[in-house]
Design an enzyme around this catalytic site. Structure first.
Site, short mmCIF file in Angstrom:
data_model
loop_
_atom_site.label_atom_id
_atom_site.label_comp_id
_atom_site.label_asym_id
_atom_site.label_seq_id
_atom_site.Cartn_x
_atom_site.Cartn_y
_atom_site.Cartn_z
N ARG A 36 -12.11 -10.90 46.19
CA ARG A 36 -11.95 -9.64 46.92
C ARG A 36 -11.14 -8.62 46.14
O ARG A 36 -11.37 -7.43 46.25
CB ARG A 36 -11.29 -9.91 48.27
N LYS A 199 -24.67 -21.95 65.20
CA LYS A 199 -24.71 -21.58 66.62
C LYS A 199 -25.62 -20.41 66.90
O LYS A 199 -25.48 -19.34 66.30
CB LYS A 199 -23.31 -21.22 67.08
N GLY A 354 -20.61 -16.48 54.34
CA GLY A 354 -19.91 -17.36 53.40
C GLY A 354 -20.70 -18.60 53.01
O GLY A 354 -20.74 -18.98 51.85
N GLY A 377 -18.00 -11.13 59.02
CA GLY A 377 -18.18 -10.60 60.38
C GLY A 377 -18.72 -9.17 60.38
O GLY A 377 -19.54 -8.81 61.23
#
Ligand code: AMP
Length: 396
Positions: A36, A199, A354, A377
């Site tokens: 990052r 999920k 990720g 996200g």
């Protein structure tokens, strides 16, 4: 309109830059993975080259509004100085006279990094007064923290309001928007979306949105089980989310021509690197079995590959199986390789999440993708079709 960094007047100016330096630290406090930090270097360098002074701000971890030594950005300042080869002044507080004094020390060709924004509760509360205190430190504002753009926090939202006509997106942010926006605005076709992961609840909005825009939507991972169950298939002890069976059923009915489910699967009753597996057609899974679906099977990989080979635009998020364990890795690696082949053929390929990025590395194709989205996200919310607060705040 969102101003590009090249269109922002930075010469001789103190430029507040929201970066995403939320990096993992090792136990000895050093930076464990600097991806990052490296991601923000082009923007920092561009400002330095044009004789601006970058005043960098970021959060790190979740200190919840109070200073906590283990979440200090000080080690990041040292790491950044080594990477960029110039002085990085570290301000032990992000606002107030400590910050003002540090900023005033910085000379052209030097950088300032402010201490963790989340040491103040105002950051996560999107507090205007906190934002105004930050605003005093700069003459212009740049947001390059795409990974935090889905948060309406002070440094991302309220702060931008103080810089009408003097705000821009950074180069990393620009690249993310440039690629991700292709999904919705006149995508190259055929447009193939591949969605996996554990999920269905996390990805259902992404899935619904992609079903509207893509020509083919290929489903794998744990979330495929809910669709298979909705088709009346036996899925043994596989993970499934009963709450979404009805929705899965109606989506399948509505989008039958573009929604693809696994035709075969790798099953097992154990989850480890030496698990004994069975490969079955998803129509042939017996009732009352204790086996779990843990990867897509070879026929599915082949059929998904055939579709990916026709694509001009590919978007992939989420692994096809429990790829952390070798016996359930082939599906995800097969998709990673197919997406890389599509890039080589000239398709635009975008991979986010990720786990999918880890899979690209495992397959040795991480550098064969048009755009690897670092947003996590934020990328998912963008693909859901949401307006991200960090992007909205930059609009003029
Ligand atoms: P996500 O964060 O939603 O992208 O989910 C990633 C996780 O999904 C990985 O840790 C995988 O191990 C897991 N996963 C993929 N396929 C399955 C499956 N068939 N059953 C259970 N977990 C799965």
């Amino acid at each position: 309109m969102i101003r590009r960094l090249s269109e922002l007047d930075v010469r001789g100016k103190r430029v507040l830059v929201r970066v995403d330096f939320n990096v993992p630290l090792a136990e000895d406090g050093t930076v464990r993975d600097d991806t990052r930090i490296r991601g923000a270097l082009p923007t920092i360098r561009a400002i330095l080259e044009r004789e601006g002074i970058p005043i960098l701000m970021s959060h790190l971890g979740r200190p919840k509004g109070t200073p906590m030594a283990q979440f200090s950005l000080r080690p990041v300042a040292q790491h950044l100085a080594a990477l960029i080869g110039t002085t990085v002044h570290f301000a032990p507080d992000c606002i107030g006279h400590v910050a003002t004094a540090t900023v005033s020390q910085a000379r052209p060709n030097e950088v300032v990094l402010l201490e963790n924004l989340r040491f103040h509760p105002g950051e996560e509360e999107n507090d205007r007064d906190f934002a105004a205190s930050l605003a005093q430190l700069g003459d212009a504002y740049v947001n390059d923290a795409f990974g935090a753009a889905h948060r309406a926090h002070a440094s991302i939202s309220a702060l931008a309001e103080n810089f009408v006509g003097r705000r821009a997106m950074g180069l990393l942010m620009e690249r993310e928007i440039q690629y991700l926006s292709q999904v919705f605005a006149a995508p190259r076709r055929p447009f193939v979306a591949i969605i996996g992961g554990a999920k269905i609840s996390d990805k259902i909005r992404v899935l619904e949105n992609l079903l509207q825009h893509a020509d083919f939507v290929l489903i794998g991972g744990g979330m495929a089980n809910t669709f298979l169950a909705a088709q009346g298939r036996n899925i043994g002890e596989s993970i499934v989310d009963e709450r979404f069976i009805e929705l899965a059923h109606s989506l399948y009915a509505q989008y039958a021509t573009k929604l693809y489910l696994p035709i075969d699967a790798v099953l097992s009753d154990e989850l480890n690197d030496s698990a004994i597996t069975t490969t079955l057609n998803t129509q042939d899974i017996p009732p009352d079995t204790e086996l779990k679906i843990l990867d897509i099977g070879p026929e599915t990989v082949q059929s998904y590959r055939d579709i990916i080979q026709t694509a001009e635009l590919v978007v992939w998020n989420g692994p096809m199986g429990v790829f952390e364990f070798k016996p359930f890795r082939a599906g995800t690696l097969g998709i990673a390789t197919s997406v890389a082949e599509a890039t080589a053929r000239g398709a635009t390929t975008i991979v986010g999440g990720g786990d999918s990025i880890a899979a690209l590395t495992l397959a040795g194709v991480a550098d064969q993708i048009t755009h690897v989205s670092t947003g996590g996200g934020a990328t998912l919310e963008y693909l859901e079709g949401k307006v991200l607060p960090g992007i909205a705040a930059l609009e003029e």
